[in-house]
Write a protein that holds these residues in place. Sequence first.
Motif, PDB file in Angstrom:
ATOM      1  N   ILE A 144       0.804  -1.299   0.023  1.00 54.33           N
ATOM      2  CA  ILE A 144       0.020  -0.145   0.090  1.00 54.33           C
ATOM      3  C   ILE A 144       1.169   1.958   0.323  1.00 54.33           C
ATOM      4  O   ILE A 144       0.620   2.229  -0.669  1.00 54.33           O
ATOM      5  CB  ILE A 144      -1.315  -0.011   0.826  1.00 54.33           C
ATOM      6  CG1 ILE A 144      -2.052  -1.331   1.170  1.00 54.33           C
ATOM      7  CG2 ILE A 144      -1.397   1.272   1.874  1.00 54.33           C
ATOM      8  CD1 ILE A 144      -2.798  -1.328   2.332  1.00 54.33           C
ATOM      9  N   HIS A 145       1.769   1.031   0.539  1.00 56.30           N
ATOM     10  CA  HIS A 145       2.912   2.302   1.076  1.00 56.30           C
ATOM     11  C   HIS A 145       3.624   2.615  -0.255  1.00 56.30           C
ATOM     12  O   HIS A 145       4.296   3.407  -1.074  1.00 56.30           O
ATOM     13  CB  HIS A 145       3.710   2.248   2.204  1.00 56.30           C
ATOM     14  CG  HIS A 145       2.876   2.919   3.981  1.00 56.30           C
ATOM     15  ND1 HIS A 145       3.999   2.518   4.371  1.00 56.30           N
ATOM     16  CD2 HIS A 145       1.618   2.836   3.684  1.00 56.30           C
ATOM     17  CE1 HIS A 145       3.194   2.375   5.589  1.00 56.30           C
ATOM     18  NE2 HIS A 145       1.599   2.454   5.489  1.00 56.30           N
ATOM     19  N   LYS A 147       2.338   2.619  -3.323  1.00 52.95           N
ATOM     20  CA  LYS A 147       1.210   3.023  -3.903  1.00 52.95           C
ATOM     21  C   LYS A 147       1.044   4.785  -3.254  1.00 52.95           C
ATOM     22  O   LYS A 147       0.102   5.198  -3.599  1.00 52.95           O
ATOM     23  CB  LYS A 147       0.119   1.930  -4.042  1.00 52.95           C
ATOM     24  CG  LYS A 147       0.746   0.842  -5.117  1.00 52.95           C
ATOM     25  CD  LYS A 147       0.651   1.287  -6.287  1.00 52.95           C
ATOM     26  CE  LYS A 147       1.134  -0.255  -7.166  1.00 52.95           C
ATOM     27  NZ  LYS A 147       1.736  -0.297  -8.268  1.00 52.95           N
ATOM     28  N   GLU A 148       1.955   4.448  -2.410  1.00 53.02           N
ATOM     29  CA  GLU A 148       1.789   6.261  -1.867  1.00 53.02           C
ATOM     30  C   GLU A 148       0.880   6.447  -1.661  1.00 53.02           C
ATOM     31  O   GLU A 148      -0.399   7.732  -1.530  1.00 53.02           O
ATOM     32  CB  GLU A 148       1.660   7.379  -3.733  1.00 53.02           C
ATOM     33  CG  GLU A 148       3.753   7.385  -3.586  1.00 53.02           C
ATOM     34  CD  GLU A 148       4.436   8.345  -2.456  1.00 53.02           C
ATOM     35  OE1 GLU A 148       4.189   9.561  -2.051  1.00 53.02           O
ATOM     36  OE2 GLU A 148       5.042   7.341  -2.050  1.00 53.02           O
ATOM     37  N   VAL A 149      -0.044   5.278  -0.469  1.00 48.57           N
ATOM     38  CA  VAL A 149      -1.192   5.287   0.105  1.00 48.57           C
ATOM     39  C   VAL A 149      -1.139   4.731   1.335  1.00 48.57           C
ATOM     40  O   VAL A 149      -0.016   4.414   1.401  1.00 48.57           O
ATOM     41  CB  VAL A 149      -2.315   4.243  -0.340  1.00 48.57           C
ATOM     42  CG1 VAL A 149      -3.667   4.555   0.085  1.00 48.57           C
ATOM     43  CG2 VAL A 149      -2.243   4.967  -1.608  1.00 48.57           C
ATOM     44  N   VAL A 150      -1.856   5.523   2.472  1.00 45.39           N
ATOM     45  CA  VAL A 150      -1.981   5.379   3.595  1.00 45.39           C
ATOM     46  C   VAL A 150      -2.783   4.383   4.156  1.00 45.39           C
ATOM     47  O   VAL A 150      -4.030   5.041   3.333  1.00 45.39           O
ATOM     48  CB  VAL A 150      -1.361   5.769   5.066  1.00 45.39           C
ATOM     49  CG1 VAL A 150      -0.044   6.479   4.654  1.00 45.39           C
ATOM     50  CG2 VAL A 150      -2.287   7.284   4.812  1.00 45.39           C
ATOM     51  N   HIS A 151      -3.314   3.525   4.701  1.00 43.76           N
ATOM     52  CA  HIS A 151      -4.332   2.822   5.077  1.00 43.76           C
ATOM     53  C   HIS A 151      -5.559   3.702   6.129  1.00 43.76           C
ATOM     54  O   HIS A 151      -6.696   4.104   6.021  1.00 43.76           O
ATOM     55  CB  HIS A 151      -4.389   1.449   5.277  1.00 43.76           C
ATOM     56  CG  HIS A 151      -5.620   0.314   5.440  1.00 43.76           C
ATOM     57  ND1 HIS A 151      -6.499   0.649   6.863  1.00 43.76           N
ATOM     58  CD2 HIS A 151      -6.583  -0.294   5.112  1.00 43.76           C
ATOM     59  CE1 HIS A 151      -7.701   0.211   6.925  1.00 43.76           C
ATOM     60  NE2 HIS A 151      -7.485  -0.444   5.238  1.00 43.76           N
ATOM     61  N   GLY A 152      -4.484   4.200   7.041  1.00 41.91           N
ATOM     62  CA  GLY A 152      -5.414   5.303   8.142  1.00 41.91           C
ATOM     63  C   GLY A 152      -6.334   4.122   8.963  1.00 41.91           C
ATOM     64  O   GLY A 152      -6.655   5.320  10.360  1.00 41.91           O
ATOM     65  N   GLU A 191       1.225   6.759  11.583  1.00 42.22           N
ATOM     66  CA  GLU A 191       0.326   6.411  11.814  1.00 42.22           C
ATOM     67  C   GLU A 191      -0.287   5.217  12.244  1.00 42.22           C
ATOM     68  O   GLU A 191      -1.018   4.264  12.554  1.00 42.22           O
ATOM     69  CB  GLU A 191      -1.148   7.218  11.755  1.00 42.22           C
ATOM     70  CG  GLU A 191      -0.974   8.587  11.355  1.00 42.22           C
ATOM     71  CD  GLU A 191      -2.562   9.640  12.166  1.00 42.22           C
ATOM     72  OE1 GLU A 191      -3.526   8.818  11.499  1.00 42.22           O
ATOM     73  OE2 GLU A 191      -2.619  10.723  11.847  1.00 42.22           O
ATOM     74  N   ASP A 192      -0.036   4.733  10.629  1.00 43.15           N
ATOM     75  CA  ASP A 192      -0.078   3.214  10.548  1.00 43.15           C
ATOM     76  C   ASP A 192       0.597   2.858  11.058  1.00 43.15           C
ATOM     77  O   ASP A 192       0.477   1.541  11.654  1.00 43.15           O
ATOM     78  CB  ASP A 192       0.498   2.924   8.711  1.00 43.15           C
ATOM     79  CG  ASP A 192      -1.176   3.357   8.171  1.00 43.15           C
ATOM     80  OD1 ASP A 192      -1.632   3.522   8.287  1.00 43.15           O
ATOM     81  OD2 ASP A 192      -0.751   3.152   6.805  1.00 43.15           O
ATOM     82  N   TYR A 193       1.808   2.813  11.288  1.00 43.46           N
ATOM     83  CA  TYR A 193       2.933   1.900  11.895  1.00 43.46           C
ATOM     84  C   TYR A 193       2.822   1.709  13.047  1.00 43.46           C
ATOM     85  O   TYR A 193       2.649   1.119  13.774  1.00 43.46           O
ATOM     86  CB  TYR A 193       4.341   3.396  12.163  1.00 43.46           C
ATOM     87  CG  TYR A 193       5.508   2.767  11.141  1.00 43.46           C
ATOM     88  CD1 TYR A 193       4.471   2.008   9.473  1.00 43.46           C
ATOM     89  CD2 TYR A 193       6.031   3.887  10.569  1.00 43.46           C
ATOM     90  CE1 TYR A 193       5.475   1.962   8.624  1.00 43.46           C
ATOM     91  CE2 TYR A 193       6.177   3.996   9.543  1.00 43.46           C
ATOM     92  CZ  TYR A 193       6.472   3.295   8.288  1.00 43.46           C
ATOM     93  OH  TYR A 193       6.902   3.366   6.448  1.00 43.46           O
ATOM     94  N   ASP A 244      10.329   4.150   7.251  1.00 41.40           N
ATOM     95  CA  ASP A 244       9.814   2.565   6.355  1.00 41.40           C
ATOM     96  C   ASP A 244       9.352   0.934   6.316  1.00 41.40           C
ATOM     97  O   ASP A 244       9.516   1.020   7.686  1.00 41.40           O
ATOM     98  CB  ASP A 244      10.363   2.672   5.030  1.00 41.40           C
ATOM     99  CG  ASP A 244      11.814   2.038   5.210  1.00 41.40           C
ATOM    100  OD1 ASP A 244      11.669   1.009   5.623  1.00 41.40           O
ATOM    101  OD2 ASP A 244      12.942   2.801   4.498  1.00 41.40           O
ATOM    102  N   THR A 245       8.570   0.655   5.575  1.00 41.62           N
ATOM    103  CA  THR A 245       7.929  -0.664   6.124  1.00 41.62           C
ATOM    104  C   THR A 245       9.631  -1.930   5.941  1.00 41.62           C
ATOM    105  O   THR A 245       9.728  -3.237   6.665  1.00 41.62           O
ATOM    106  CB  THR A 245       6.782  -1.404   5.123  1.00 41.62           C
ATOM    107  OG1 THR A 245       7.036  -0.959   3.944  1.00 41.62           O
ATOM    108  CG2 THR A 245       5.777  -0.689   5.748  1.00 41.62           C
ATOM    109  N   ALA A 246      10.320  -1.147   4.695  1.00 47.42           N
ATOM    110  CA  ALA A 246      11.133  -2.303   5.004  1.00 47.42           C
ATOM    111  C   ALA A 246      12.327  -2.850   6.207  1.00 47.42           C
ATOM    112  O   ALA A 246      12.539  -3.396   6.835  1.00 47.42           O
ATOM    113  CB  ALA A 246      12.140  -1.501   3.675  1.00 47.42           C
ATOM    114  N   GLU A 247      12.215  -1.592   7.136  1.00 48.80           N
ATOM    115  CA  GLU A 247      12.842  -1.305   8.235  1.00 48.80           C
ATOM    116  C   GLU A 247      11.873  -2.332   9.570  1.00 48.80           C
ATOM    117  O   GLU A 247      12.814  -3.143  10.247  1.00 48.80           O
ATOM    118  CB  GLU A 247      12.732  -0.167   8.922  1.00 48.80           C
ATOM    119  CG  GLU A 247      14.166   0.947   8.776  1.00 48.80           C
ATOM    120  CD  GLU A 247      14.144   2.318   9.772  1.00 48.80           C
ATOM    121  OE1 GLU A 247      14.695   2.383  10.153  1.00 48.80           O
ATOM    122  OE2 GLU A 247      13.211   3.215   9.368  1.00 48.80           O
TER     123      GLU A 247
END
Length: 259
Positions: A144-145, A147-152, A191-193, A244-247
């Motif tokens: 999702i990230h 694609k430059e989108v956050v779920h929220g 916020e997603d994290y 980032d999600t890779a971390e």
Amino acid sequence: MNGPFKFMKRGYRLLVDRHYKKNDLIHNRYKIESFIGIGSYGMTYLCRDSKEDNLCVLKQMTKSKRRQEISRVYQKETDILGKLHHPRIPSLLEKFTIDKHDFYTMELIDGENLEEILFYEKGKFNETKCLEMFKELVEITSYIHSKEVVHGDIRIPNVIMKDSALYLIDFGLAEELGNCSRNDKVALLREDYYDLGDFLLFLLYSTYHSSIKRGRSWMEELEIHPKTSHLLKRLLGIEQPYSDTAEVMEDVVQVLNYL
């Protein structure tokens, strides 16, 4: 004054946003099976798609709010769903307008949400299983990230388990990051994290039992690997937040290797 106003507002909404009934046919294609519920901007139904002969979800945007506001939300939701193509995210099927009502349909993920599994079925997951499930959700969030989108709104009611796999649904609060400032983008990602951290805590607490009264933090109550604790602290912003999600994924893999 506030009471009568709320009553009038509710009555107006029920009149204007009258929902469809079982067996009603929408757009000469979608037959209403049941009414799922109503949210701030729309009503949701379970439908049978007569063209494909399968079940799907239909969302009808409300008319009781300002047209400009509804149009903005509708465009945002359908744009975001339209750009996401992932096997663990419901696909946008069709969007259309009838009598100034905006609709869209999406794939039905026919499973159980984690809230039902944890609180009604009393499902229990050990630390390794929690982290394996969490890893699945991080993989979806990473896509999702990208694609430059956050779920929220990554919460247990919005995570579905189907055939032992996790799916993420409900993009009503999702936001596109393209036009955000750098600071806003960082805040939205965090916020997603944070939500991911909260999700992992719910899973880990599924096996927690104690006679000690509440009031202690999860750091005192949960007996988990130090690397799991470190992961949670970064997700929840107690220690250096993730960028980032890779971390996040790197730390998840590390702790799974230790368990």
